[in-house]
Write a protein that holds these residues in place. Structure first.
Motif, short mmCIF file in Angstrom:
data_model
loop_
_atom_site.label_atom_id
_atom_site.label_comp_id
_atom_site.label_asym_id
_atom_site.label_seq_id
_atom_site.Cartn_x
_atom_site.Cartn_y
_atom_site.Cartn_z
N CYS A 107 3.75 5.84 11.82
CA CYS A 107 3.33 7.14 12.35
C CYS A 107 2.24 7.71 11.45
N PRO A 108 1.06 8.08 12.03
CA PRO A 108 -0.07 8.50 11.19
C PRO A 108 0.18 9.81 10.44
N LYS A 109 1.15 10.60 10.91
CA LYS A 109 1.37 11.89 10.25
C LYS A 109 2.39 11.81 9.13
N CYS A 110 3.51 11.11 9.35
CA CYS A 110 4.55 11.14 8.33
C CYS A 110 4.79 9.78 7.68
N HIS A 111 4.23 8.72 8.27
CA HIS A 111 4.40 7.35 7.73
C HIS A 111 5.87 6.96 7.62
N TYR A 112 6.70 7.60 8.43
CA TYR A 112 8.12 7.40 8.27
C TYR A 112 8.64 6.21 9.08
N GLU A 113 8.09 6.00 10.26
CA GLU A 113 8.57 4.91 11.10
C GLU A 113 7.42 4.31 11.89
N SER A 114 7.66 3.14 12.47
CA SER A 114 6.62 2.46 13.22
C SER A 114 6.37 3.15 14.55
N MET A 115 5.10 3.19 14.97
CA MET A 115 4.78 3.74 16.29
C MET A 115 5.22 2.79 17.38
N HIS B 190 6.66 9.74 21.03
CA HIS B 190 6.42 10.57 19.86
C HIS B 190 7.26 10.06 18.70
N CYS B 191 6.94 10.54 17.52
CA CYS B 191 7.64 10.12 16.32
C CYS B 191 9.01 10.79 16.28
N SER B 192 10.04 10.02 16.04
CA SER B 192 11.38 10.62 16.02
C SER B 192 11.61 11.41 14.74
N HIS B 193 10.75 11.21 13.77
CA HIS B 193 10.90 11.92 12.51
C HIS B 193 10.16 13.26 12.52
N CYS B 194 8.87 13.24 12.85
CA CYS B 194 8.07 14.48 12.76
C CYS B 194 7.66 15.01 14.12
N LYS B 195 8.08 14.32 15.21
CA LYS B 195 7.82 14.77 16.58
C LYS B 195 6.34 14.76 16.97
N THR B 196 5.52 14.08 16.21
CA THR B 196 4.11 13.96 16.58
C THR B 196 3.98 13.16 17.86
N LYS B 197 3.21 13.70 18.81
CA LYS B 197 2.92 12.93 20.03
C LYS B 197 1.79 11.96 19.73
N TYR B 198 1.98 10.69 20.07
CA TYR B 198 0.96 9.70 19.73
C TYR B 198 -0.20 9.72 20.70
N ARG B 199 0.08 9.92 21.97
CA ARG B 199 -1.02 9.97 22.94
C ARG B 199 -1.52 11.41 23.02
N LEU B 200 -2.64 11.66 22.37
CA LEU B 200 -3.17 13.03 22.35
C LEU B 200 -3.54 13.48 23.75
N PHE C 285 0.84 -1.19 0.00
CA PHE C 285 0.00 0.00 0.00
C PHE C 285 0.88 1.23 0.00
N LYS C 286 0.42 2.24 -0.70
CA LYS C 286 1.26 3.41 -0.85
C LYS C 286 1.28 4.26 0.41
N LYS C 287 2.45 4.79 0.69
CA LYS C 287 2.54 5.77 1.76
C LYS C 287 1.67 6.95 1.41
N GLY C 288 1.10 7.56 2.44
CA GLY C 288 0.25 8.72 2.17
C GLY C 288 -1.22 8.37 2.27
N THR C 289 -1.55 7.09 2.38
CA THR C 289 -2.93 6.71 2.60
C THR C 289 -3.08 6.24 4.04
N SER C 290 -4.26 6.48 4.61
CA SER C 290 -4.48 6.04 5.98
C SER C 290 -4.33 4.53 6.09
N LEU C 291 -4.69 3.83 5.02
CA LEU C 291 -4.61 2.38 5.03
C LEU C 291 -3.17 1.91 5.27
N TYR C 292 -2.23 2.65 4.74
CA TYR C 292 -0.82 2.29 4.94
C TYR C 292 -0.47 2.33 6.42
N SER C 293 -0.85 3.41 7.06
CA SER C 293 -0.55 3.56 8.48
C SER C 293 -1.30 2.52 9.32
N ILE C 294 -2.55 2.24 8.93
CA ILE C 294 -3.36 1.28 9.69
C ILE C 294 -2.76 -0.11 9.59
#
Ligand code: ZN
Length: 129
Positions: free
Chosen positions: A16-24, A42-52, A2-11
């Protein structure tokens, strides 16, 4: 696959749901049971915090109910309709399926849950890469 950039890829990959760069997940293998639900802060690539928020992932239990039913239904169809086993055997196969796929169901539910709140962000994904 599945292509990066689709929610299905992350699911499906737990990326990481924001950058799809590395595993959560700390451990990519869901069957190492003590690590099944361990995710990075958090994601080491885009710094997104996973636990909102604290206990954010409790909500994924609602999702896991649906995902569990989907797996149970698939198990039932395969054993009862395709393998033509008895009703009793079909129900046993449902229970076994839910146990065997338990870790995958839990992770899938979390991935679906977090992807309901976060979307792929092209700009974040491009940064630093
Ligand atoms: Zn990220």
């Amino acid at each position: 696959m599945f292509k990066k950039g689709t929610s299905l890829y992350s699911i499906l990959t737990g990326a990481c749901p924001k950058c799809h760069y590395e595993s959560m997940y700390i451990n990519k293998n869901p069957y190492v049971l003590r690590d099944t639900l361990k995710i990075h802060d958090h994601c080491s690539h885009c710094k997104t915090k996973y636990r909102l928020e604290p206990s954010f992932f409790y909500g994924s239990m609602y999702v896991s109910y649906g995902v569990g039913i989907a797996f149970a239904f698939a198990a039932f169809v395969i054993s009862y309709l395709f393998l033509e086993t008895s009703l009793k055997t079909s129900f046993i196969s449902i229970i076994i399926t839910l146990i065997v796929f338990g870790p995958i169901i839990m992770r899938l539910s979390r991935n679906i849950w977090i992807n309901l709140f976060m979307k792929y962000d092209k700009a974040l994904a491009k940064e630093q890469s």
